[in-house]
Enzyme design. Structure first.
Site, PDB file in Angstrom:
ATOM      1  N   ASP A 119       4.760  -5.708   9.318  1.00  0.00           N
ATOM      2  CA  ASP A 119       5.853  -5.281  10.202  1.00  0.00           C
ATOM      3  C   ASP A 119       5.919  -6.143  11.460  1.00  0.00           C
ATOM      4  O   ASP A 119       7.003  -6.506  11.918  1.00  0.00           O
ATOM      5  CB  ASP A 119       5.680  -3.806  10.590  1.00  0.00           C
ATOM      6  CG  ASP A 119       6.051  -2.871   9.442  1.00  0.00           C
ATOM      7  OD1 ASP A 119       6.656  -3.346   8.465  1.00  0.00           O
ATOM      8  OD2 ASP A 119       5.723  -1.672   9.540  1.00  0.00           O
ATOM      9  N   THR A 175      -0.867   7.601  -1.191  1.00  0.00           N
ATOM     10  CA  THR A 175      -2.151   7.473  -1.909  1.00  0.00           C
ATOM     11  C   THR A 175      -3.057   6.413  -1.284  1.00  0.00           C
ATOM     12  O   THR A 175      -4.258   6.392  -1.560  1.00  0.00           O
ATOM     13  CB  THR A 175      -1.904   7.068  -3.371  1.00  0.00           C
ATOM     14  OG1 THR A 175      -1.310   5.750  -3.366  1.00  0.00           O
ATOM     15  CG2 THR A 175      -0.967   8.022  -4.083  1.00  0.00           C
ATOM     16  N   ASP A 207       0.323  -2.888  12.114  1.00  0.00           N
ATOM     17  CA  ASP A 207       0.790  -3.267  10.773  1.00  0.00           C
ATOM     18  C   ASP A 207       1.202  -4.734  10.787  1.00  0.00           C
ATOM     19  O   ASP A 207       2.223  -5.102  11.379  1.00  0.00           O
ATOM     20  CB  ASP A 207       1.979  -2.375  10.370  1.00  0.00           C
ATOM     21  CG  ASP A 207       2.334  -2.572   8.907  1.00  0.00           C
ATOM     22  OD1 ASP A 207       2.559  -3.737   8.499  1.00  0.00           O
ATOM     23  OD2 ASP A 207       2.373  -1.589   8.159  1.00  0.00           O
ATOM     24  N   ARG A 249       0.852  -1.183   0.000  1.00  0.00           N
ATOM     25  CA  ARG A 249       0.000   0.000   0.000  1.00  0.00           C
ATOM     26  C   ARG A 249       0.882   1.225   0.000  1.00  0.00           C
ATOM     27  O   ARG A 249       1.684   1.408   0.905  1.00  0.00           O
ATOM     28  CB  ARG A 249      -0.842  -0.039   1.279  1.00  0.00           C
ATOM     29  CG  ARG A 249      -2.268   0.312   1.067  1.00  0.00           C
ATOM     30  CD  ARG A 249      -3.104   0.021   2.255  1.00  0.00           C
ATOM     31  NE  ARG A 249      -2.620   0.523   3.527  1.00  0.00           N
ATOM     32  CZ  ARG A 249      -3.409   0.858   4.521  1.00  0.00           C
ATOM     33  NH1 ARG A 249      -4.711   0.790   4.377  1.00  0.00           N
ATOM     34  NH2 ARG A 249      -2.923   1.259   5.668  1.00  0.00           N
TER      35      ARG A 249
HETATM   36  C1  PRP Z   1      -1.259  -4.527   4.390  1.00  0.00           C
HETATM   37  C2  PRP Z   1      -2.133  -5.775   4.500  1.00  0.00           C
HETATM   38  C3  PRP Z   1      -2.931  -5.703   3.224  1.00  0.00           C
HETATM   39  C4  PRP Z   1      -3.152  -4.225   3.040  1.00  0.00           C
HETATM   40  C5  PRP Z   1      -4.535  -3.885   3.506  1.00  0.00           C
HETATM   41  O1  PRP Z   1      -0.190  -4.756   3.556  1.00  0.00           O
HETATM   42  O2  PRP Z   1      -1.395  -6.952   4.661  1.00  0.00           O
HETATM   43  O3  PRP Z   1      -2.288  -6.260   2.106  1.00  0.00           O
HETATM   44  O4  PRP Z   1      -2.170  -3.560   3.877  1.00  0.00           O
HETATM   45  O5  PRP Z   1      -4.820  -2.551   3.268  1.00  0.00           O
HETATM   46  P1  PRP Z   1      -5.958  -2.098   2.240  1.00  0.00           P
HETATM   47  O6  PRP Z   1      -7.160  -2.950   2.507  1.00  0.00           O
HETATM   48  O7  PRP Z   1      -6.186  -0.665   2.596  1.00  0.00           O
HETATM   49  O8  PRP Z   1      -5.432  -2.256   0.843  1.00  0.00           O
HETATM   50  P2  PRP Z   1       0.943  -3.662   3.305  1.00  0.00           P
HETATM   51  O9  PRP Z   1       0.550  -2.780   2.176  1.00  0.00           O
HETATM   52  O10 PRP Z   1       1.272  -2.980   4.597  1.00  0.00           O
HETATM   53  O11 PRP Z   1       2.159  -4.544   2.794  1.00  0.00           O
HETATM   54  P3  PRP Z   1       3.050  -5.620   3.592  1.00  0.00           P
HETATM   55  O12 PRP Z   1       2.181  -6.837   3.826  1.00  0.00           O
HETATM   56  O13 PRP Z   1       4.171  -5.905   2.677  1.00  0.00           O
HETATM   57  O14 PRP Z   1       3.480  -4.996   4.891  1.00  0.00           O
HETATM   58  N1  URA Z   2      -2.531  -2.939   6.917  1.00  0.00           N
HETATM   59  C1  URA Z   2      -2.179  -3.425   8.142  1.00  0.00           C
HETATM   60  O1  URA Z   2      -1.216  -4.211   8.261  1.00  0.00           O
HETATM   61  N2  URA Z   2      -2.888  -3.013   9.207  1.00  0.00           N
HETATM   62  C2  URA Z   2      -3.929  -2.179   9.117  1.00  0.00           C
HETATM   63  O2  URA Z   2      -4.552  -1.859  10.146  1.00  0.00           O
HETATM   64  C3  URA Z   2      -4.275  -1.677   7.840  1.00  0.00           C
HETATM   65  C4  URA Z   2      -3.571  -2.087   6.761  1.00  0.00           C
END
Ligand code: PRP
Ligand code: URA
Length: 210
Positions: free
Chosen positions: A204, A109, A201, A105
């Site tokens: 993370d 944006t 997150d 994400r």
């Molecule tokens: C997180 C999560 C989803 C997304 C959800 O991933 O694991 O994929 O955010 O958010 P949304 O519904 O608003 O799209 P992230 O983008 O943080 O990537 P990561 O798993 O690599 O940390």
């Molecule tokens: N992605 C995450 O990992 N946590 C949230 O709460 C939203 C998006």
């Protein structure tokens, strides 16, 4: 809040594991193993309606008829956080195929950015489970479902741990036929699109990258 696409999987063990996943005291090692375990528990419910077919089997004593899954199962984790849940589900469906979708994400944006895609060639005949613990705005899940459909996927479910109403609503609008399985429907998103109360997150916390 009523969503026609949402199925909450409610079980005492899932509730307790979710309690520890939410806690900021839970470190990466326990977070990873607990997310794995909760996914394995959720697997029983999300696979309940998988089609089966009859097949003859020779027991040590005689012939009888048993049942096997009627079509292949494909798990598609959204990287990174979906991987830990995928491992848990594979513990109970070890011969599932696995496709991978890499999305992150964009922090400004909040739109998903794709960086990887590898899907099995025959997903058209497969029962497909797209997996990501967090359904926040729904942008990543909707984009993943778009990609799977573009590659021929038809029978698709989405599995997450925690869903925000905003994300469930977006999927209901964009992909109304896709059931969304979750352990909890949380209250709302904050102004950075994090789920409240949520668990922070997920990527993370899984991989210690804060
Ligand atoms: C997180 C999560 C989803 C997304 C959800 O991933 O694991 O994929 O955010 O958010 P949304 O519904 O608003 O799209 P992230 O983008 O943080 O990537 P990561 O798993 O690599 O940390
Ligand atoms: N992605 C995450 O990992 N946590 C949230 O709460 C939203 C998006």
């Amino acid at each position: 809040m009523e969503f026609r696409n949402l199925r909450i999987i409610d079980h005492p063990l899932i509730r307790q594991k979710l309690y520890f996943l939410r806690s900021k005291e839970t470190g990466s090692v326990n977070f990873r193993s607990m997310l794995n375990e909760v996914a394995a528990l959720m697997a029983y419910e999300v696979t309940r309606t998988l089609p089966v077919k009859e097949k003859e089997v020779d027991t040590p004593l005689e012939k009888t008829t048993g049942h096997v899954l009627a079509c292949p199962v494909t798990l598609i984790p959204i990287l990174r956080a979906g991987l830990a849940m995928c491992d848990g589900i594979m513990a109970v469906i070890p011969n599932a195929r696995v496709g991978h979708i890499g999305l992150y994400r964009d922090h400004k944006t909040l739109r998903p950015v794709q960086y990887y895609l590898k899907l099995p060639s025959d997903i058209a005949e497969s029962e497909i489970f797209i997996i990501d613990p967090m359904l926040a705005t729904g942008g990543s899940a909707a984009a993943a479902i778009d990609l799977v459909k573009e590659h021929g996927g038809a029978s698709i479910s989405f599995i997450c741990l925690v869903a925000a109403p905003e994300g469930v609503r977006l999927l209901e609008e964009r992909h109304p036929e896709v059931p969304v399985y979750a352990a909890a429907l949380d209250r709302q998103l904050n102004n950075r699109a994090y789920i409240l109360p949520g668990l922070g997150d997920a990527g993370d916390r899984l991989y210690g990258t804060q």
